[in-house]
Structure formats: structure tokens, C-alpha cells
Design an enzyme around this catalytic site. Structure first.
Site, PDB file in Angstrom:
ATOM      1  CG  HIS A 192      -0.203   0.367   2.499  1.00  0.00           C
ATOM      2  ND1 HIS A 192       0.579  -0.528   3.172  1.00  0.00           N
ATOM      3  CD2 HIS A 192      -0.131   1.523   3.211  1.00  0.00           C
ATOM      4  CE1 HIS A 192       1.088   0.038   4.242  1.00  0.00           C
ATOM      5  NE2 HIS A 192       0.688   1.289   4.300  1.00  0.00           N
TER       6      HIS A 192
HETATM    7  C1  UD1 Z   1      -1.178   6.476   5.401  1.00  0.00           C
HETATM    8  C2  UD1 Z   1       0.236   6.839   5.819  1.00  0.00           C
HETATM    9  C3  UD1 Z   1       1.129   5.617   5.683  1.00  0.00           C
HETATM   10  C4  UD1 Z   1       0.568   4.438   6.430  1.00  0.00           C
HETATM   11  C5  UD1 Z   1      -0.875   4.195   6.032  1.00  0.00           C
HETATM   12  C6  UD1 Z   1      -1.455   3.138   6.946  1.00  0.00           C
HETATM   13  C7  UD1 Z   1       0.897   9.171   5.387  1.00  0.00           C
HETATM   14  C8  UD1 Z   1       1.715  10.052   4.515  1.00  0.00           C
HETATM   15  N1  UD1 Z   1       0.789   7.890   4.974  1.00  0.00           N
HETATM   16  O1  UD1 Z   1      -1.126   6.122   4.039  1.00  0.00           O
HETATM   17  O2  UD1 Z   1       2.413   5.915   6.209  1.00  0.00           O
HETATM   18  O3  UD1 Z   1       1.345   3.307   6.135  1.00  0.00           O
HETATM   19  O4  UD1 Z   1      -1.639   5.401   6.190  1.00  0.00           O
HETATM   20  O5  UD1 Z   1      -2.485   2.430   6.352  1.00  0.00           O
HETATM   21  O6  UD1 Z   1       0.391   9.614   6.387  1.00  0.00           O
HETATM   22  N2  UD1 Z   1      -8.582   6.068   1.685  1.00  0.00           N
HETATM   23  C9  UD1 Z   1      -9.830   5.512   1.838  1.00  0.00           C
HETATM   24  N3  UD1 Z   1     -10.345   5.440   3.109  1.00  0.00           N
HETATM   25  C10 UD1 Z   1      -9.678   5.871   4.190  1.00  0.00           C
HETATM   26  C11 UD1 Z   1      -8.417   6.443   4.022  1.00  0.00           C
HETATM   27  C12 UD1 Z   1      -7.880   6.527   2.757  1.00  0.00           C
HETATM   28  O7  UD1 Z   1     -10.482   5.109   0.880  1.00  0.00           O
HETATM   29  O8  UD1 Z   1     -10.200   5.755   5.307  1.00  0.00           O
HETATM   30  C13 UD1 Z   1      -7.994   6.140   0.319  1.00  0.00           C
HETATM   31  C14 UD1 Z   1      -8.230   7.470  -0.355  1.00  0.00           C
HETATM   32  O9  UD1 Z   1      -8.381   7.212  -1.713  1.00  0.00           O
HETATM   33  C15 UD1 Z   1      -6.919   8.199  -0.109  1.00  0.00           C
HETATM   34  C16 UD1 Z   1      -5.886   7.060  -0.115  1.00  0.00           C
HETATM   35  O10 UD1 Z   1      -6.575   5.955   0.439  1.00  0.00           O
HETATM   36  O11 UD1 Z   1      -6.647   9.166  -1.081  1.00  0.00           O
HETATM   37  C17 UD1 Z   1      -4.639   7.363   0.683  1.00  0.00           C
HETATM   38  O12 UD1 Z   1      -4.959   7.723   2.029  1.00  0.00           O
HETATM   39  P1  UD1 Z   1      -3.922   8.572   2.930  1.00  0.00           P
HETATM   40  O13 UD1 Z   1      -4.422   8.693   4.302  1.00  0.00           O
HETATM   41  O14 UD1 Z   1      -3.527   9.800   2.226  1.00  0.00           O
HETATM   42  O15 UD1 Z   1      -2.619   7.692   2.927  1.00  0.00           O
HETATM   43  P2  UD1 Z   1      -2.434   6.123   3.149  1.00  0.00           P
HETATM   44  O16 UD1 Z   1      -2.006   5.536   1.829  1.00  0.00           O
HETATM   45  O17 UD1 Z   1      -3.596   5.543   3.837  1.00  0.00           O
HETATM   46  N1  UDP Z   2      -3.763  -4.670   9.474  1.00  0.00           N
HETATM   47  C1  UDP Z   2      -5.090  -5.074   9.731  1.00  0.00           C
HETATM   48  N2  UDP Z   2      -5.846  -5.491   8.669  1.00  0.00           N
HETATM   49  C2  UDP Z   2      -5.378  -5.535   7.387  1.00  0.00           C
HETATM   50  C3  UDP Z   2      -4.039  -5.110   7.141  1.00  0.00           C
HETATM   51  C4  UDP Z   2      -3.271  -4.669   8.207  1.00  0.00           C
HETATM   52  O1  UDP Z   2      -5.532  -5.066  10.876  1.00  0.00           O
HETATM   53  O2  UDP Z   2      -6.126  -5.927   6.482  1.00  0.00           O
HETATM   54  C5  UDP Z   2      -2.928  -4.204  10.613  1.00  0.00           C
HETATM   55  C6  UDP Z   2      -1.632  -4.946  10.801  1.00  0.00           C
HETATM   56  O3  UDP Z   2      -1.828  -6.079  11.620  1.00  0.00           O
HETATM   57  C7  UDP Z   2      -0.728  -3.913  11.433  1.00  0.00           C
HETATM   58  C8  UDP Z   2      -1.226  -2.602  10.856  1.00  0.00           C
HETATM   59  O4  UDP Z   2      -2.521  -2.874  10.313  1.00  0.00           O
HETATM   60  O5  UDP Z   2      -0.892  -3.872  12.836  1.00  0.00           O
HETATM   61  C9  UDP Z   2      -0.294  -2.124   9.777  1.00  0.00           C
HETATM   62  O6  UDP Z   2      -0.873  -1.024   9.130  1.00  0.00           O
HETATM   63  P1  UDP Z   2      -0.461  -0.575   7.655  1.00  0.00           P
HETATM   64  O7  UDP Z   2       0.201  -1.704   6.955  1.00  0.00           O
HETATM   65  O8  UDP Z   2      -1.672   0.011   7.055  1.00  0.00           O
HETATM   66  O9  UDP Z   2       0.521   0.639   7.926  1.00  0.00           O
HETATM   67  P2  UDP Z   2       2.106   0.748   8.213  1.00  0.00           P
HETATM   68  O10 UDP Z   2       2.438  -0.125   9.357  1.00  0.00           O
HETATM   69  O11 UDP Z   2       2.812   0.378   6.940  1.00  0.00           O
HETATM   70  O12 UDP Z   2       2.286   2.196   8.485  1.00  0.00           O
END
Ligand code: UD1
Ligand code: UDP
Length: 374
Positions: free
Chosen positions: A220
Site C-alpha cells: 500500500h
Molecule cells: C497512510 C500513511 C502511511 C501508512 C498508512 C497506513 C501518510 C503520509 N501515509 O497512508 O504511512 O502506512 O496510512 O495504512 O500519512 N482512503 C480511503 N479510506 C480511508 C483512508 C484513505 O479510501 O479511510 C484512500 C483514499 O483514496 C486516499 C488514499 O486511500 O486518497 C490514501 O490515504 P492517505 O491517508 O492519504 O494515505 P495512506 O495511503 O492511507
Molecule cells: N492490518 C489489519 N488489517 C489488514 C491489514 C493490516 O488489521 O487488512 C494491521 C496490521 O496487523 C498492522 C497494521 O494494520 O498492525 C499495519 O498497518 P499498515 O500496513 O496500514 O501501515 P504501516 O504499518 O505500513 O504504516
């Protein structure tokens, strides 16, 4: 220490009050042990949610399943460019802190919510505590690297998960007295929820899987899924892994990756996409996997804690401890390298030691807050 707020509270003889600022899936999960400890001790704190994550399966499901108290505030900032999202959180956090006047703000990790929470607080004289401080990928193209470096340098109390992360902070000139090695709260979260997970639900059965006979993947990160060449390389690599081992590859897909997959028009072969899962089901799926392929930070740690080999779909990691103990290997995003590294990890023993602590990081962090601010 927040001189204005704190000084006044001391004169009034009040105890510490603090705010837990969070906004995304990993922050909710990794803050949950700290929140549970605050609840157990009846501390004066409140949760401030940025609303960065808002979909049910990235946000509310974790509050419900981990039985966390409701956030007192939700800024509902939603998605946007980095500047939009960070700017909205900055303004929202500043407003709440100005009204609530906590002594300290606690943030966890490296998201935009973390940077904005820390920056808003320090600018108005509220102390900042950073959980999971001192991680570095040394890759400034990752938004997370910028966020974690800046958050560390805004912080008054830095909770480093390992001695290695402490050394990194000291090397950047952060005074020793601000840094505490506590372990990583992800260990607490895994330990606290694993048993519950096993007894309550049967995700393997529901997906028709048996333990040790499938691969689990999550992809992701911005630098991978927003880059067509990298994302395609990863998907091709996963397809080749599926073919070589004739085992299912399960991919609970993050909405960012789903969006990019549609935008690039990819056709998926050999990979089974499922919705993002709740934490208890996801833990079960991790524990039962033959091997995990991921670009997630938290999942590299969880694989290591659970004794499941990990192949990281990146060129660097801010979790070098997982490489040091032999639980993880960097594969990058080229298909043939992904297959090669998968073969390599499958031929290794899995008897490494968990380098992230004993599952009491949350307790330690809360105790330090009480000693320092109480
Ligand atoms: C964010 C964090 C990343 C983390 C991830 C955890 C930053 C810069 N990035 O990335 O470090 O690993 O969260 O999962 O803060 N979206 C939805 N529903 C939601 C949230 C997001 O559909 O509830 C979609 C939207 O299209 C959005 C995209 O995901 O544009 C990205 O969301 P965003 O919060 O900007 O960054 P993440 O990729 O989730
Ligand atoms: N996780 C979850 N369901 C999923 C994928 C991830 O509960 O379908 C949990 C996972 O166990 C871990 C956390 O989400 O604790 C990791 O989040 P993510 O990979 O979104 O973000 P990152 O750690 O890369 O910032």
C-alpha cells in the site's frame, strides 16, 4: 514541558492531562495498549482523531474490536494532498489544544497525522511525546521518513522501541535524557489480541485456507502503488510466487492500492484480493501464513514477532532489527528478486528472537509520562 499550560496546572495542584493524537489504522492499533493502560489507571487524557482514515475497515472497526473509548474529537480531515491533509490537521489540532490545554500530546509513528499533531503542539508550547521514535529508512522520497524525522525533532520525550533506535536519535544530537527505550507497543498489541483472535473467529476456515499453506501479502505504500513500474513488478512477482509454490496468495487490499490498481487498469492473476480485515482476523491470517510479503512497517514487525518469515517489497527498511535477527529480507520490486528472496526465506529456520520487547511497552510509556509530568 508546556510552560503556560503546565505552570498553571501546577499552581492549581492539578495532575497531568494529556492528549493522544491519532488518525490511521496502524496508529490506532499501536496506541491501543497505551489507551488500555490509561483507562486501567483512570488517567486524565482524551483521544483526538484527525480523521485521516475514515473508512469503516481502516478506522472504526479497530475502536469497536479493541474496545477503545470513543475519540473526544474527530477533525474529519479525510484524504487530500500532503499539504492539504497536514495543513488541516495542524489547524484542527491547534484549536483543540488551545481549548483543552493539555500538558502533553502523544503521537505514534510516521503518518501525516503524527507530523501535524507534533508540530501543532510544540508551536503553542505543549510538550510532545513520540512513540516509536528513532526509526529511519534514510529515504527522503518516503513521506513517512520526513514525518518521523521532524516529529522526533519536535519531541520532548522520545520512546525508542530498541537500543538501535535510541542510538540513531543520539547520533542526531537529541539529548540522552529525552530518550527512553521502551520496546514497541506492537508487541503488546499482538500479545494482548492473539489469544482472543484464535478463540473467537475462523478466518482461515472462512477463506478455505489451512495453516502453513498460503502466502499473505499487503502492498500500500505510496512509493510502490503510485509508481506503475514498481506496482506492476510487485504484482508480477506475487503471481510468480503463486505459480512456483502452487499456493494461494491472499491480499487484503488497502484502498489506496485498490484505487491505483483501477487507475492503471491492471488485471490480477494468481492473487486473491480480499477487503482490508479487522485486527483479530488479520492476526490469525498472519500467524497461519507460510510467509508474508509486504511493504508495511507494522507487518514486518508482526511477522517477526509471530515467527513468520517476511519478504519486504522495498529497497530499505526502518526496521533493521528484523533483518539483523534473520526474520526479514529486502526484495525490492523486481519480480525475479521477489521470487528469489521468497525461496531464500523459505529455506531458513524461524527460531529468531523477537527484538521489539516483552509486550509491556505501553505500561512503561505511561509510567514515564506519570513520573515526568504527574
Ligand atoms: C497512510 C500513511 C502511511 C501508512 C498508512 C497506513 C501518510 C503520509 N501515509 O497512508 O504511512 O502506512 O496510512 O495504512 O500519512 N482512503 C480511503 N479510506 C480511508 C483512508 C484513505 O479510501 O479511510 C484512500 C483514499 O483514496 C486516499 C488514499 O486511500 O486518497 C490514501 O490515504 P492517505 O491517508 O492519504 O494515505 P495512506 O495511503 O492511507
Ligand atoms: N492490518 C489489519 N488489517 C489488514 C491489514 C493490516 O488489521 O487488512 C494491521 C496490521 O496487523 C498492522 C497494521 O494494520 O498492525 C499495519 O498497518 P499498515 O500496513 O496500514 O501501515 P504501516 O504499518 O505500513 O504504516
Amino acid at each position: 514541558m508546556g510552560t503556560n499550560q503546565c505552570g498553571k496546572r501546577e499552581i492549581l495542584g492539578l495532575l497531568m492531562k494529556f492528549s493522544i493524537v491519532l488518525g490511521t489504522r496502524p496508529e490506532i492499533i499501536k496506541m491501543s495498549p497505551i489507551i488500555r493502560e490509561c483507562e486501567r489507571l483512570g488517567l486524565d487524557y482524551f483521544i483526538l482523531h484527525s480523521g485521516q482514515h475514515y473508512s469503516y475497515n481502516l478506522d472504526r472497526v479497530f475502536f469497536e474490536q479493541l474496545r477503545l473509548p470513543e475519540a473526544k474529537y474527530n477533525l474529519e480531515v479525510g484524504s487530500g494532498t500532503h499539504a492539504e491533509q497536514t495543513g488541516k490537521i495542524l489547524m484542527g489540532v491547534e484549536k483543540v489544544l488551545s481549548e483543552e490545554k493539555p500538558d502533553l500530546v502523544l503521537v505514534e509513528g510516521d503518518t501525516n497525522t503524527v507530523l501535524a499533531g507534533a508540530l501543532a503542539a510544540v508551536k503553542i508550547g505543549v510538550s510532545v511525546g513520540h512513540v516509536e521514535a528513532g526509526l529511519r529508512s534514510y529515504d527522503r522520497f518516503m513521506p513517512e521518513e520526513i514525518n518521523r524525522v521532524l516529529a522526533d525533532h519536535c519531541s520532548d520525550l522520545l520512546f525508542a522501541p530498541t537500543e538501535k533506535s535510541r542510538q540513531t536519535l543520539l547520533g542526531e544530537g537529541i539529548p540522552d535524557k529525552k530518550v527512553f527505550v521502551t520496546g514497541n507497543t506492537v508487541v503488546d498489541a499482538v500479545f494482548q489480541n492473539l489469544e482472543l483472535s484464535g478463540s473467537k473467529m475462523d478466518i482461515l476456515g472462512n477463506l478455505g485456507l489451512s495453516a502453513g499453506s498460503y502466502f499473505l501479502t499487503t502492498v500500500h505504500r505510496q512509493e510502490n502503488v503510485d509508481n506503475p513500474q514498481r506496482f506492476q513488478g510487485i504484482l508480477k512477482g506475487l503471481e510468480m510466487v503463486q505459480k512456483e509454490f502452487s499456493l494461494p496468495v491472499i491480499y487484503p487490499i488497502h484502498p489506496r492500492a485498490q484505487k491505483q490498481m483501477s487507475a492503471f487498469g491492471y488485471k490480477i492473476e494468481g492473487i486473491r484480493l480480499v477487503e482490508p480485515l479487522d485486527y483479530l482476523r488479520f492476526l490469525q491470517l498472519e500467524r497461519g501464513a507460510k510467509l508474508i510479503l509486504t511493504d508495511s512497517g507494522g507487518i514486518q514487525e508482526e511477522a517477526c514477532i509471530l515467527g513468520v518469515p517476511c519478504v519486504t517489497l522495498r529497497y530499505n527498511t526502518e526496521r533493521p532489527e528484523t533483518l539483523d535477527v534473520g526474520a526479514n529480507v529486502l526484495a525490492g520490486t523486481e519480480p525475479t528478486e521477489i521470487v528469489k528472496r521468497t525461496r531464500y526465506m523459505l529455506n531458513k529456520s524461524t527460531n529468531w528472537e523477537n527484538p521489539f520487547g516483552d509486550g509491556r511497552a505501553g505500561e512503561r510509556i505511561v509510567q514515564i509520562l506519570r513520573d515526568r509530568l504527574g
